[in-house]
Design a protein around this motif. Structure first.
Motif, PDB file in Angstrom:
ATOM      1  N   LEU A  76       0.829  -1.205   0.000  1.00 33.71           N
ATOM      2  CA  LEU A  76       0.000   0.000   0.000  1.00 33.71           C
ATOM      3  C   LEU A  76       0.864   1.255   0.000  1.00 33.71           C
ATOM      4  O   LEU A  76       0.538   2.240  -0.676  1.00 33.71           O
ATOM      5  N   ALA A  77       1.971   1.234   0.740  1.00 37.93           N
ATOM      6  CA  ALA A  77       2.887   2.379   0.751  1.00 37.93           C
ATOM      7  C   ALA A  77       3.471   2.605  -0.643  1.00 37.93           C
ATOM      8  O   ALA A  77       3.567   3.751  -1.109  1.00 37.93           O
ATOM      9  N   LEU A  78       3.835   1.530  -1.323  1.00 39.79           N
ATOM     10  CA  LEU A  78       4.350   1.650  -2.689  1.00 39.79           C
ATOM     11  C   LEU A  78       3.268   2.188  -3.627  1.00 39.79           C
ATOM     12  O   LEU A  78       3.531   3.063  -4.459  1.00 39.79           O
ATOM     13  N   TRP A  79       2.046   1.665  -3.487  1.00 36.90           N
ATOM     14  CA  TRP A  79       0.937   2.097  -4.334  1.00 36.90           C
ATOM     15  C   TRP A  79       0.685   3.598  -4.176  1.00 36.90           C
ATOM     16  O   TRP A  79       0.625   4.330  -5.165  1.00 36.90           O
ATOM     17  N   ILE A  80       0.561   4.056  -2.931  1.00 35.94           N
ATOM     18  CA  ILE A  80       0.252   5.467  -2.717  1.00 35.94           C
ATOM     19  C   ILE A  80       1.425   6.351  -3.129  1.00 35.94           C
ATOM     20  O   ILE A  80       1.218   7.467  -3.616  1.00 35.94           O
ATOM     21  N   SER A  81       2.646   5.867  -2.989  1.00 36.82           N
ATOM     22  CA  SER A  81       3.807   6.674  -3.393  1.00 36.82           C
ATOM     23  C   SER A  81       3.794   6.949  -4.891  1.00 36.82           C
ATOM     24  O   SER A  81       4.334   7.952  -5.352  1.00 36.82           O
ATOM     25  N   ARG A  82       3.146   6.069  -5.660  1.00 36.95           N
ATOM     26  CA  ARG A  82       3.033   6.275  -7.111  1.00 36.95           C
ATOM     27  C   ARG A  82       1.852   7.187  -7.464  1.00 36.95           C
ATOM     28  O   ARG A  82       1.777   7.692  -8.584  1.00 36.95           O
ATOM     29  N   GLN A  83       0.936   7.386  -6.533  1.00 36.55           N
ATOM     30  CA  GLN A  83      -0.237   8.224  -6.778  1.00 36.55           C
ATOM     31  C   GLN A  83       0.001   9.686  -6.395  1.00 36.55           C
ATOM     32  O   GLN A  83      -0.669  10.569  -6.900  1.00 36.55           O
ATOM     33  N   LEU A  84       0.929   9.898  -5.499  1.00 39.53           N
ATOM     34  CA  LEU A  84       1.192  11.254  -4.998  1.00 39.53           C
ATOM     35  C   LEU A  84       2.010  12.057  -6.004  1.00 39.53           C
ATOM     36  O   LEU A  84       2.794  11.495  -6.764  1.00 39.53           O
ATOM     37  N   PRO A  85       1.851  13.391  -5.995  1.00 33.85           N
ATOM     38  CA  PRO A  85       2.693  14.227  -6.867  1.00 33.85           C
ATOM     39  C   PRO A  85       4.169  14.063  -6.503  1.00 33.85           C
ATOM     40  O   PRO A  85       4.500  13.815  -5.349  1.00 33.85           O
ATOM     41  N   LYS A  86       5.022  14.223  -7.477  1.00 26.75           N
ATOM     42  CA  LYS A  86       6.470  14.023  -7.288  1.00 26.75           C
ATOM     43  C   LYS A  86       7.048  14.886  -6.168  1.00 26.75           C
ATOM     44  O   LYS A  86       7.993  14.499  -5.515  1.00 26.75           O
TER      45      LYS A  86
END
Length: 93
Positions: A76-86
């Motif tokens: 989930l941490a990996l998933w959300i890290s890809r959804q957040l702005p850079k």
């Protein structure tokens, strides 16, 4: 080899998991898959969001036998890290 030993912990992983639970809860409600109650534990929320994201093919499932709560949190941490702005503060090195 255990998956846990090869998974690299993210710098702000605990905060990313909290954000994944927040955003995942919104996704779950919007999708019509249910909603969380105030009495639901963080572990139950992690499992529900993880399973929904796997079902919707938004993340790859963990290997059989590796589908435990710490590994689900990491996914989930990996998933959300890809959804957040850079430039999001949780993505700073």
């Amino acid at each position: 080899m255990l998956l846990e030993s090869v998974m690299k912990k993210l710098k702000h992983e605990a905060e990313l998991v909290k954000e994944a639970i927040r955003i995942g809860g919104v996704y779950m409600t919007t999708r019509g898959a249910g909603k969380f109650e105030a009495t639901d534990s963080a572990g139950d929320k992690v499992k529900a969001i993880y399973r929904l994201l796997v079902l919707d093919k938004l993340i790859q499932p963990l290997a059989k036998g590796e589908d435990n709560e710490p590994n689900m949190k990491h996914k989930l941490a990996l998933w959300i890290s890809r959804q957040l702005p850079k430039d999001h503060p949780l993505l700073e090195e």
